[in-house]
Write an enzyme that holds these catalytic residues in place. Structure first.
Site, PDB file in Angstrom:
ATOM      1  N   CYS A 124     -21.720   3.033   1.171  1.00 22.82           N
ATOM      2  CA  CYS A 124     -21.201   1.936   0.350  1.00 22.82           C
ATOM      3  C   CYS A 124     -19.750   2.181  -0.056  1.00 22.82           C
ATOM      4  O   CYS A 124     -19.364   3.311  -0.347  1.00 22.82           O
ATOM      5  CB  CYS A 124     -22.038   1.805  -0.911  1.00 22.82           C
ATOM      6  SG  CYS A 124     -23.671   1.161  -0.587  1.00 22.82           S
ATOM      7  N   ARG A 129     -14.576   8.237  -2.290  1.00 24.09           N
ATOM      8  CA  ARG A 129     -15.765   9.094  -2.311  1.00 24.09           C
ATOM      9  C   ARG A 129     -15.448  10.375  -1.528  1.00 24.09           C
ATOM     10  O   ARG A 129     -15.857  10.542  -0.378  1.00 24.09           O
ATOM     11  CB  ARG A 129     -16.975   8.369  -1.715  1.00 24.09           C
ATOM     12  CG  ARG A 129     -17.361   7.144  -2.502  1.00 24.09           C
ATOM     13  CD  ARG A 129     -18.600   6.480  -1.956  1.00 24.09           C
ATOM     14  NE  ARG A 129     -19.823   7.159  -2.357  1.00 24.09           N
ATOM     15  CZ  ARG A 129     -21.043   6.741  -2.027  1.00 24.09           C
ATOM     16  NH1 ARG A 129     -21.192   5.676  -1.293  1.00 24.09           N
ATOM     17  NH2 ARG A 129     -22.116   7.403  -2.432  1.00 24.09           N
ATOM     18  N   ARG A 406     -30.535  -1.098   3.750  1.00 19.31           N
ATOM     19  CA  ARG A 406     -30.320   0.351   3.810  1.00 19.31           C
ATOM     20  C   ARG A 406     -31.199   1.081   2.793  1.00 19.31           C
ATOM     21  O   ARG A 406     -31.499   2.258   2.986  1.00 19.31           O
ATOM     22  CB  ARG A 406     -28.844   0.700   3.509  1.00 19.31           C
ATOM     23  CG  ARG A 406     -27.902   0.389   4.666  1.00 19.31           C
ATOM     24  CD  ARG A 406     -26.521   0.963   4.387  1.00 19.31           C
ATOM     25  NE  ARG A 406     -26.650   2.299   3.850  1.00 19.31           N
ATOM     26  CZ  ARG A 406     -26.018   2.754   2.757  1.00 19.31           C
ATOM     27  NH1 ARG A 406     -25.163   1.990   2.123  1.00 19.31           N
ATOM     28  NH2 ARG A 406     -26.210   3.971   2.321  1.00 19.31           N
TER      29      ARG A 406
HETATM   30  C1  UD1 Z   1     -25.299  10.221  -4.572  1.00 19.15           C
HETATM   31  C2  UD1 Z   1     -26.210   9.069  -4.265  1.00 19.15           C
HETATM   32  C3  UD1 Z   1     -25.646   7.764  -4.779  1.00 19.15           C
HETATM   33  C4  UD1 Z   1     -25.273   7.879  -6.262  1.00 19.15           C
HETATM   34  C5  UD1 Z   1     -24.408   9.102  -6.511  1.00 19.15           C
HETATM   35  C6  UD1 Z   1     -24.144   9.353  -7.992  1.00 19.15           C
HETATM   36  C7  UD1 Z   1     -27.198   9.833  -2.194  1.00 19.15           C
HETATM   37  C8  UD1 Z   1     -27.331   9.677  -0.726  1.00 19.15           C
HETATM   38  N1  UD1 Z   1     -26.379   9.006  -2.822  1.00 19.15           N
HETATM   39  O1  UD1 Z   1     -24.081   9.982  -3.872  1.00 19.15           O
HETATM   40  O2  UD1 Z   1     -26.646   6.757  -4.596  1.00 19.15           O
HETATM   41  O3  UD1 Z   1     -24.591   6.715  -6.654  1.00 19.15           O
HETATM   42  O4  UD1 Z   1     -25.050  10.279  -5.980  1.00 19.15           O
HETATM   43  O5  UD1 Z   1     -25.342   9.532  -8.664  1.00 19.15           O
HETATM   44  O6  UD1 Z   1     -27.878  10.657  -2.797  1.00 19.15           O
HETATM   45  N2  UD1 Z   1     -17.162  13.885  -5.904  1.00 19.15           N
HETATM   46  C9  UD1 Z   1     -15.977  14.559  -5.687  1.00 19.15           C
HETATM   47  N3  UD1 Z   1     -15.927  15.420  -4.620  1.00 19.15           N
HETATM   48  C10 UD1 Z   1     -16.981  15.632  -3.802  1.00 19.15           C
HETATM   49  C11 UD1 Z   1     -18.186  14.945  -4.035  1.00 19.15           C
HETATM   50  C12 UD1 Z   1     -18.239  14.070  -5.109  1.00 19.15           C
HETATM   51  O7  UD1 Z   1     -15.002  14.402  -6.406  1.00 19.15           O
HETATM   52  O8  UD1 Z   1     -16.864  16.448  -2.868  1.00 19.15           O
HETATM   53  C13 UD1 Z   1     -17.242  12.934  -7.042  1.00 19.15           C
HETATM   54  C14 UD1 Z   1     -17.507  11.501  -6.597  1.00 19.15           C
HETATM   55  O9  UD1 Z   1     -16.321  10.827  -6.272  1.00 19.15           O
HETATM   56  C15 UD1 Z   1     -18.204  10.935  -7.810  1.00 19.15           C
HETATM   57  C16 UD1 Z   1     -18.976  12.121  -8.370  1.00 19.15           C
HETATM   58  O10 UD1 Z   1     -18.385  13.289  -7.796  1.00 19.15           O
HETATM   59  O11 UD1 Z   1     -17.261  10.521  -8.772  1.00 19.15           O
HETATM   60  C17 UD1 Z   1     -20.443  12.127  -8.055  1.00 19.15           C
HETATM   61  O12 UD1 Z   1     -20.631  11.904  -6.679  1.00 19.15           O
HETATM   62  P1  UD1 Z   1     -21.890  12.498  -5.884  1.00 19.15           P
HETATM   63  O13 UD1 Z   1     -22.952  12.905  -6.856  1.00 19.15           O
HETATM   64  O14 UD1 Z   1     -21.423  13.499  -4.915  1.00 19.15           O
HETATM   65  O15 UD1 Z   1     -22.363  11.208  -5.080  1.00 19.15           O
HETATM   66  P2  UD1 Z   1     -23.053  11.177  -3.682  1.00 19.15           P
HETATM   67  O16 UD1 Z   1     -23.836  12.444  -3.456  1.00 19.15           O
HETATM   68  O17 UD1 Z   1     -22.111  10.755  -2.624  1.00 19.15           O
END
Ligand code: UD1
Length: 439
Positions: A124, A129, A406
């Protein structure tokens, strides 16, 4: 060279404003299963997953895993995965870019082979991200990253991955799970500090421990992984999808005349349910089900999203639709994805009174919603549109429903069973197509 092609797509049409009643059963958790399927690559034998939802993200993962050499059989809601034939091949464009969770192939391939070449993840569009935290953890374990065309290559210098102490600068579900996947067969101990605590992480760790891994602390912010040389096959029941459950609760509170939602774990939804109670939603909570009745004098509330056990960002979108029915001014403060407000523009076109500013939205209610043409700009925006379409008077057309497919299993049938008037129509759209093949 770009050329125009006609593509066929589905739209969902809802004749709304009708009360819904009956029972709905929640499917297995999307955000668990998209990690559980790649995790099976780490096993030396067959892994059976029960309670796998029938969603397109799962279909994409099955396709990718089959190309890699896994044998996968689907029997009703079970997936029987034989990962023994999996080869470590580059995972280029295509399906990889259709889902965010394709990043779990980095962790699982690194864990099994010490190297991985995978296209950049999709999913999404919620604003930026990044996956820097994933990469930082892999690098701490000895895997360096290089770009190979549009794919990212991670590899050690021939040595096995090494356990490491990793502090997550931001709490991240994906980075926590990916680090676990890479560390589970690494040499020595890996400690993850400031780990995410989502139920889906506990689910993945339960599978891995039942495969023979040594992981402690899942569900807390410190997770300790002692590497093991081999993981064996097992059988695993996927946890219920708390986001799907929360979506049906919002829907039942908006328009239900008594809806029983089955296969729900209340403990996974505590912060959400507390906020709904504050709004005045009447719920009867049993061991694994929730009965919800429509409430006509809902109160405005304020929510602020945060990592689990805080208010889930994935639920703020469907809840925004319910907020349009509450008396007074509600507020959503989004701290995880500050641009996650595209659903507000769509709700406004249906008659909602919403003001969006950076990282927050104010919703003044109650507003009568009316049917119109809207777009599911992302998965949970689609959920917000479904609730809105069922609530609105007249016909709502939801476009780009592939986002909804999805993550919401059998959505049309589940809603029809509750008495919704909902159907799909095929539409044709002109789209620019880049006919230069990606390397
Ligand atoms: C997962 C969920 C998604 C949910 C999100 C937050 C899955 C497949 N998807 O997404 O539905 O909305 O958790 O609960 O499980 N971040 C960084 N660097 C990184 C990784 C993340 O800065 O390397 C930041 C992101 O931009 C965001 C925050 O950390 O602001 C949380 O993201 P994250 O928990 O990693 O989300 P996803 O795992 O992608």
């Amino acid at each position: 060279m770009k050329e125009l092609i006609i593509i066929k797509m589905k739209k969902i049409v809802i004749n709304g404003g009708r009360p819904l009643k009956g029972e709905v059963t929640i499917s297995g958790a999307k955000n668990s299963v998209v990690a559980l399927i790649p995790a099976t690559i780490l096993a030396d034998d067959i892994v059976t997953l029960d309670g796998v939802p029938d969603i397109s993200d799962v279909a994409s993962l099955i396709e990718i895993m089959t190309i890699m050499g896994a044998k996968i059989e689907r029997k009703e809601d079970s997936l029987i995965i034989d990962p023994r034939g999996v080869k470590n091949m580059p995972m280029p464009f295509g399906k990889i870019n259709s889902l965010r969770a394709s990043y779990y192939f980095y962790g699982s391939l690194l864990g099994r082979y010490g190297q991985a070449t995978v296209g950049l993840p999709g999913g999404c569009d919620l604003g930026p991200r990044p996956i820097d935290l994933h990469l930082k953890a892999f690098e701490a374990m000895g895997a360096a990253m290089t770009m190979d065309g549009s794919s990212m290559k991670l590899a050690t210098d021939g040595k096995p991955l090494q356990g490491a102490n990793i502090y997550m600068d931001t709490v991240s579900v994906g980075a926590t799970i990916n680090t676990i996947l890479a560390a589970v067969k690494a040499e020595g101990r890996t400690v993850i500090e400031n780990a995410a605590r989502e139920p889906e992480i506990i689910d993945v760790v339960t599978l891995l421990n039942n495969m023979g891994a040594h992981i402690r602390g899942a569900g807390t912010d410190i997770i300790i992984i002692d590497g093991v040389p081999h993981l064996h096959g097992t059988r695993h029941q996927v946890i219920p999808d708390r986001i799907e459950a929360g979506t049906y609760i919002a829907l039942a509170a908006a328009i239900g005349e008594g809806i029983q939602i089955n296969n729900v774990l209340y403990e996974h939804l505590e912060s959400y349910i507390a906020k709904l109670e504050e709004m005045g939603v009447r719920m009867t909570i049993s061991e694994d089900s929730i009965f919800v009745e429509k409430q006509t004098d809902l109160k405005a509330i304020q929510i602020k999203t945060s990592p689990y056990p805080g208010f889930a960002t994935d639920l703020q979108q469907p809840l925004t639709t319910l907020m349009t029915q509450a008396y007074g001014e509600s507020k959503v403060v989004e701290t995880i994805y500050i641009e996650r407000f595209k659903h507000c523009g769509e709700l406004q076109r249906m008659g909602a009174n919403i003001e969006v500013s950076t990282g927050s939205a104010s919703i003044k209610g109650p507003s009568s919603l009316f049917g119109t043409k809207v777009v599911a700009t992302d998965l949970r925006c689609g959920a917000a549109m479904l609730v809105a379409g069922l609530l609105a008077e007249g016909i709502t057309e939801i476009h780009d429903v592939y986002h909804i497919d999805r993550g919401y299993a059998e959505i049309d049938q589940k809603l029809k069973n509750l008495g919704a008037v909902i159907w799909r129509e095929t539409i044709e759209r002109l789209q620019r197509y880049n006919n230069i093949k990606e390397k």
